[in-house]
Scaffold this active site. Structure first.
Site, mmCIF file in Angstrom:
data_model
loop_
_atom_site.group_PDB
_atom_site.id
_atom_site.type_symbol
_atom_site.label_atom_id
_atom_site.label_comp_id
_atom_site.label_asym_id
_atom_site.label_seq_id
_atom_site.Cartn_x
_atom_site.Cartn_y
_atom_site.Cartn_z
ATOM 1 N N GLU A 98 0.820 -1.383 -0.057
ATOM 2 C CA GLU A 98 -0.040 -0.124 0.107
ATOM 3 C C GLU A 98 0.906 1.262 0.019
ATOM 4 O O GLU A 98 1.945 1.221 0.697
ATOM 5 C CB GLU A 98 -0.922 -0.119 1.201
ATOM 6 C CG GLU A 98 -1.928 1.105 1.441
ATOM 7 C CD GLU A 98 -2.627 1.044 2.547
ATOM 8 O OE1 GLU A 98 -3.526 1.794 2.934
ATOM 9 O OE2 GLU A 98 -2.089 0.309 3.667
ATOM 10 N N LYS A 137 -10.556 2.531 -1.473
ATOM 11 C CA LYS A 137 -10.659 1.901 -0.301
ATOM 12 C C LYS A 137 -11.919 1.978 0.553
ATOM 13 O O LYS A 137 -12.061 3.303 0.778
ATOM 14 C CB LYS A 137 -9.340 2.408 0.742
ATOM 15 C CG LYS A 137 -9.140 1.541 1.780
ATOM 16 C CD LYS A 137 -7.726 1.948 2.565
ATOM 17 C CE LYS A 137 -7.781 1.343 3.896
ATOM 18 N NZ LYS A 137 -6.463 1.639 4.432
ATOM 19 N N CYS A 157 -5.627 -2.988 2.827
ATOM 20 C CA CYS A 157 -5.286 -2.823 4.243
ATOM 21 C C CYS A 157 -6.597 -2.954 4.958
ATOM 22 O O CYS A 157 -7.240 -4.032 5.297
ATOM 23 C CB CYS A 157 -4.656 -1.456 4.541
ATOM 24 S SG CYS A 157 -3.554 -1.653 6.046
#
Length: 293
Positions: free
Chosen positions: A42, A115, A152
């Site tokens: 990331e 995200k 993540c």
């Protein structure tokens, strides 16, 4: 269909060109080892700037069009014939996102994911920088199969993994930045982190790959130690490959996607689902109607 996937891990500095060059070298190493899809961690262009809240860090964001590193990664994917999920800090008008562009093996863009779950903890101050993603969960058709990619904090949510699987993902990829905790310096989440994603693999009967960064990063008096431990798990959740906590490198493993698909079909998990009973998942408190009092 045979798929060979690689996970990478590296330390990052404030020299963007050096970080991108290291990432490119790892991709080349993975491609030479036979990888078809290479996962980079990331936000690899810079240190994980979210350990603090600084308005100047918004200058690190780029729009998709004209992003220099995206163009470089597209050229690299085309040259090597590999698919690359590209993690970056996205500027879109007045909004900012933590995003992934899926680059296919011919250098074309297979899709875009923002995200969905944005954390807010000491050293992980992402809500200061990122709006919640508006793309919904995505899977991407590549030359090598249908790939689900989340980012993540998304990896802690079984709903995200299940949705990507229902959308046809044959493998799940999670670029990551996770390490020490400011308020609990003795706490080590590494095993919990891995086990959560290994559970996604087992529950959905498909492989999972995670790439995490390594090294110590500082911002004034703030400090975070990233614990690496990137890994590849098979469709039963078994740990096949695991990196150590502090060494730059790659992991490579091959999967027979057709064999895994047959196993997933025969196991009956998706045959026996009961979506009609899952209404509480659409609420925050588990109740589909308000409670009295």
């Amino acid at each position: 269909m045979q798929l060979t996937v690689a996970a990478t891990q590296m330390a990052c500095t404030w020299d963007v060109e050096t970080n991108v060059a290291i990432a490119e070298g790892l991709v080349r190493e993975a491609a030479a080892a036979g990888a078809n899809i290479v996962l980079i961690q990331e936000l690899f262009e810079t240190p994980y700037f979210c350990i603090s809240e600084k308005s100047g860090h918004f200058d690190l964001a780029h729009e998709v069009d004209g992003h220099p590193t995206l163009k470089r990664m597209q050229a690299l994917a085309r040259e090597l014939g590999v698919a690359l999920p590209f993690s970056f800090f996205e500027k879109a008008g007045l909004a900012h996102y933590n995003s992934v562009i899926m680059i296919d093996a011919d250098g074309s863009i297979a899709g875009h994911y923002r995200k969905s779950h944005i954390p807010d903890f000491p050293l992980y101050e992402e809500k200061f920088y990122f709006s919640p993603g508006d793309t919904g969960f995505r899977v991407f058709d590549t030359h090598f199969g249908r790939v689900g990619v989340a980012i993540c904090w998304d990896q802690w949510f079984p709903e995200a993994a299940r949705i990507m699987t229902l959308m046809g993902a044959e493998i799940l990829l999670y670029p990551t930045a996770i390490g020490s905790e400011l308020d609990k310096p003795e706490f080590d989440s590494k095993n919990h982190w891995q086990m959560t994603m290994r559970g996604h693999a087992a529950a959905n009967i498909l492989p999972v790959v995670a790439s995490n960064r390594i090294g110590r990063e500082t911002d004034g008096e703030l400090m975070i130690d990233f614990y690496g431990s990137s890994f590849i798990a098979d469709e039963t959740g078994a740990l096949l490959q695991e990196a150590d906590r502090d060494t730059q490198g790659i992991l490579v493993h091959s999967f027979d996607l057709a064999k895994i698909a047959q196993y997933r079909r025969e196991w009956g998990v998706f045959r026996d689902r009961r979506p009609d009973l899952y209404g509480p998942l659409l609420t925050l408190d588990g109740y589909t109607t308000p409670r009295n009092g």
